[in-house]
Design a protein around this motif. Structure first.
Motif: not given
Length: 174
Positions: A10-13, A61-64, A142-146
């Motif tokens: 459950n992640n809006p991104l 969980n894709v990264t930026l 590398n920050i993830s969208v989660d």
């Protein structure tokens, strides 16, 4: 952020990215395989078909950096992929992966100081390890969208748009 029985988080991104990719795929009248090919930068490099499909199914969980690669291939901004249909200021569409990491670091630092927390307390509030917190604080890695969504939720902000708001409009009324 833990996945449900279907493997979705459950992640809006994740939702916004999947929605945008599907909308673009239909608009371009492409099959999934051909849509995934848009993300290849050169032979042997680029976004793998598996990564694309898992992203479409909200199981990745894709990264930026991956989001930036998708945005460049589709000739849209990173903000466009992350916010879904939400309106953001024109300047937000010019942000790069690096500048988004810097904005996130500034927001975290400002909130830590506003709440008068030491670093380990802020890491606990955000639900990340101290190592991850240090990377966030230094705008490195590398920050993830989660992770972005978790930070937004922990700070009581809309995870999909808080990075693209002016600093004075960040705080919601108590």
């Amino acid at each position: 952020m833990l996945p449900n029985e279907a493997g979705e988080v459950n992640n809006p991104l994740r939702d916004n990215i999947a929605w945008f990719l599907e909308t673009e795929r239909r608009k371009r009248k492409l099959r999934h395989q051909h849509m995934a090919e848009l993300f290849k930068t050169s032979p042997g490099q680029g976004l793998a078909y598996r990564t694309y499909i898992r992203t479409m199914r909200k199981r990745n969980n894709v990264t930026l950096r991956t989001v930036e690669q998708m945005a460049q291939a589709l000739e849209v901004s990173i903000a466009t992929l992350l916010v879904g249909g939400a309106e953001v200021e024109p300047w937000a569409h010019k942000l790069t992966e690096k500048s988004i990491r810097a904005r996130l670091a500034a927001i975290i630092d400002s909130e830590r100081k506003r709440r008068n927390l030491v670093r380990y307390q802020m890491a606990e509030l955000l639900g990340v390890s101290e190592i991850t917190f240090t990377k966030l604080e230094r705008a490195s890695g590398n920050i993830s969208v989660d992770t972005i969504a978790a930070v937004g939720e922990a700070l009581g902000r809309d995870p999909a748009t808080f990075l693209f708001r002016e600093p004075d409009s960040q705080h919601q009324p108590a």
